[in-house]
Design a protein around this motif. Sequence first.
Motif, PDB file in Angstrom:
ATOM      1  N   LEU A 218       0.812  -1.203   0.000  1.00  0.00           N
ATOM      2  CA  LEU A 218       0.000   0.000   0.000  1.00  0.00           C
ATOM      3  C   LEU A 218       0.851   1.261   0.000  1.00  0.00           C
ATOM      4  O   LEU A 218       0.444   2.292  -0.539  1.00  0.00           O
ATOM      5  N   GLY A 219       2.026   1.202   0.598  1.00  0.00           N
ATOM      6  CA  GLY A 219       2.918   2.354   0.565  1.00  0.00           C
ATOM      7  C   GLY A 219       3.283   2.733  -0.845  1.00  0.00           C
ATOM      8  O   GLY A 219       3.399   3.916  -1.191  1.00  0.00           O
ATOM      9  N   ALA A 220       3.473   1.719  -1.707  1.00  0.00           N
ATOM     10  CA  ALA A 220       3.774   1.995  -3.112  1.00  0.00           C
ATOM     11  C   ALA A 220       2.591   2.606  -3.846  1.00  0.00           C
ATOM     12  O   ALA A 220       2.747   3.196  -4.912  1.00  0.00           O
ATOM     13  N   LEU A 221       1.393   2.468  -3.256  1.00  0.00           N
ATOM     14  CA  LEU A 221       0.186   3.027  -3.859  1.00  0.00           C
ATOM     15  C   LEU A 221      -0.188   4.375  -3.249  1.00  0.00           C
ATOM     16  O   LEU A 221      -1.267   4.897  -3.495  1.00  0.00           O
ATOM     17  N   GLY A 222       0.689   4.906  -2.405  1.00  0.00           N
ATOM     18  CA  GLY A 222       0.447   6.226  -1.832  1.00  0.00           C
ATOM     19  C   GLY A 222      -0.280   6.212  -0.508  1.00  0.00           C
ATOM     20  O   GLY A 222      -0.745   7.253  -0.056  1.00  0.00           O
ATOM     21  N   VAL A 223      -0.387   5.047   0.134  1.00  0.00           N
ATOM     22  CA  VAL A 223      -1.060   4.955   1.429  1.00  0.00           C
ATOM     23  C   VAL A 223      -0.001   4.999   2.515  1.00  0.00           C
ATOM     24  O   VAL A 223       0.735   4.029   2.714  1.00  0.00           O
ATOM     25  N   HIS A 224       0.083   6.118   3.231  1.00  0.00           N
ATOM     26  CA  HIS A 224       1.137   6.300   4.214  1.00  0.00           C
ATOM     27  C   HIS A 224       0.621   6.674   5.596  1.00  0.00           C
ATOM     28  O   HIS A 224       1.420   6.825   6.517  1.00  0.00           O
ATOM     29  N   THR A 225      -0.658   6.855   5.747  1.00  0.00           N
ATOM     30  CA  THR A 225      -1.203   7.258   7.045  1.00  0.00           C
ATOM     31  C   THR A 225      -2.275   6.268   7.488  1.00  0.00           C
ATOM     32  O   THR A 225      -2.819   5.499   6.684  1.00  0.00           O
ATOM     33  N   LEU A 226      -2.575   6.311   8.785  1.00  0.00           N
ATOM     34  CA  LEU A 226      -3.609   5.429   9.318  1.00  0.00           C
ATOM     35  C   LEU A 226      -4.957   5.719   8.664  1.00  0.00           C
ATOM     36  O   LEU A 226      -5.710   4.798   8.336  1.00  0.00           O
ATOM     37  N   GLU A 227      -5.245   6.995   8.448  1.00  0.00           N
ATOM     38  CA  GLU A 227      -6.516   7.359   7.830  1.00  0.00           C
ATOM     39  C   GLU A 227      -6.629   6.759   6.434  1.00  0.00           C
ATOM     40  O   GLU A 227      -7.694   6.262   6.036  1.00  0.00           O
ATOM     41  N   GLU A 228      -5.546   6.797   5.676  1.00  0.00           N
ATOM     42  CA  GLU A 228      -5.569   6.233   4.338  1.00  0.00           C
ATOM     43  C   GLU A 228      -5.660   4.710   4.373  1.00  0.00           C
ATOM     44  O   GLU A 228      -6.311   4.094   3.532  1.00  0.00           O
ATOM     45  N   LEU A 229      -5.014   4.107   5.356  1.00  0.00           N
ATOM     46  CA  LEU A 229      -5.062   2.655   5.493  1.00  0.00           C
ATOM     47  C   LEU A 229      -6.480   2.188   5.800  1.00  0.00           C
ATOM     48  O   LEU A 229      -6.960   1.206   5.236  1.00  0.00           O
ATOM     49  N   GLN A 230      -7.158   2.906   6.692  1.00  0.00           N
ATOM     50  CA  GLN A 230      -8.490   2.491   7.106  1.00  0.00           C
ATOM     51  C   GLN A 230      -9.518   2.644   5.997  1.00  0.00           C
ATOM     52  O   GLN A 230     -10.527   1.936   5.986  1.00  0.00           O
TER      53      GLN A 230
END
Length: 593
Positions: A218-230
């Motif tokens: 997910l980091g490679a897809l631009g997801v770097h925060t808890l909010e984005e992960l959720q």
Amino acid sequence: MGRGFQRLSVPGPTVGHMSQAAPTASPGAPTSRWESQRSFDELGRPLRDVTFCVVDLETTGGSAAAGSMITEIGAVKVRGGEVLGEFQTLVNPQTQIPAFIAVLTGISNSMVADAPPIESALPAFLEFAAGTVLVAHNAPFDVGFLRHFAEVQGRPWPAFEVVDTVRLARRVVTRDEAPNHKLSSLARVFHSATTPNHRALADARATVDVLHGLMERLGALGVHTLEELQTFSSRVSTAQRRKRHLADGLPHSPGVYLFKDDRSRVLYIGTSRDVRTRVRSYFTASETRSRMGEMVGLASSVQAIECATPLEAEVRELRLIAEHKPSYNRRSRFPEKVTFVKLTREPWPRLSLVKRVLDDDADYLGPFGSRKLAEKCLAALHDTFPVRQCSDKFGLHPARSACVLAELGRCLSPCDGSVDSDTYAAVVRQLRETLLRRPDDVVEIVNQRMAALAADERYEEAGVHRDRLAAFVRAAARTQRLSSLTRCSEVVAARREDDGRWAVHVVRHGRLAAAGVIPPGADALAYVAALRASAETVVPAPGPVPAATAEETERLLRWLESPTVRLIDVEGEWTCPVQGASRHLDGALGSRP
């Protein structure tokens, strides 16, 4: 007119960074291979700074509500790729463990005979997990069991945020990689150092490795925060995520943002208390609307307009949408397309539908967002007051034949001399009172008509009258509220915001004229005086309408009427009639508009 909003850039108070000592990892606890990424954008809560508690349970069955019990709790606390501590305990279920469960988990009745009951094990786990984000593989199962026994014990459930690795895996791991999304399958995909074996701690350790493997993808897809992960969704395209750099440099403050295409045409306008965070969500995990995905695909830049307060941002958004009419905004684009019900000033007054308010001393009801609603309201008024409906112009002594409405008893028929001017004027006065102050006559008559129709089982006809009544009462209540603020040449009010500072707004004739935040330590009276002096000059609009769109004035009213707002000064009389239409919104209609 005037100089527009006064906006002051006021630095907020310094906020100290709070840290908490991390627990020591258990001896022999495995160290994850996942490394925190130091290039994370400091937006939201970076994943490297979040403490996760990965938990797994073993139980006697699949439903706590049906009597299944917990037999083991295992948990691993991790942050930034480092294991901070582990928790493991068998739990005495105080019932026999079914044979097939014992075979599956390897937990027998003799193993749990001396284990603590859930009444002791649950508080110990909650103490270990305090202040963390819970993670579980199929989280509704594990968290559901824990919550159930907390309720049984009368123990308040902490406000845990929860991440479900199954949910994430379904959006990241394809069927080509794994036949399913079971923990054992995902552990192989991500080369977990621990093999799941239906024991709580081992399964929790394997889930840690799965979590970190998912984070890497997910980091490679631009997801770097808890909010984005959720909120991650695979419906957000890679091309959409690649545009997240458009949010770089935008302010972490209230304001308005404008998406523009490569020809600087405005595509979409929005507002947020934190512009950068909101804009970033369009390129990452939170935005899944296909229409917005299409808009982002066309966008080449994002412009931000900082505002002193969230209310100012809301108002600016409305004004900018009305100005630019962006194709991807569905609402508020055409505030000029409204309709009013007008009670004319002439020898034999009548009701009519008009597009704008004139300075002609007539009485107006509205605005209505559609002509259809205005027609329903007009019908409710004509059902109650038999004023003429023709548009003919005639003097005090007309002489012509009566129309069909007169023959049906629905018009006083001034055209053929059936009514004298004094009687007609009395009905008009009653109609004006209904429009401006007390709508009881219309409400009572229409309700009686609905009851009679319902008694005859003529429900469709009753529904027509219900809709007419709803249109009238809502319009009357709206007009009374808007005109009450419009009559005030100036209202100055303040509210303490979440950061402890005071937000101040100056409203003139229903239009926001100035907004600002009192700096810490500043002379409040001097600041308010300066804000008023520099506020926009507002010329009152004709009639009862505000010197702004109805939507803007309604936003201001909601803010002014909130319980924490303090009025500083009011020039004029800001009142609504005690017997006004608002008191009928709940009782007569069942819900507010």
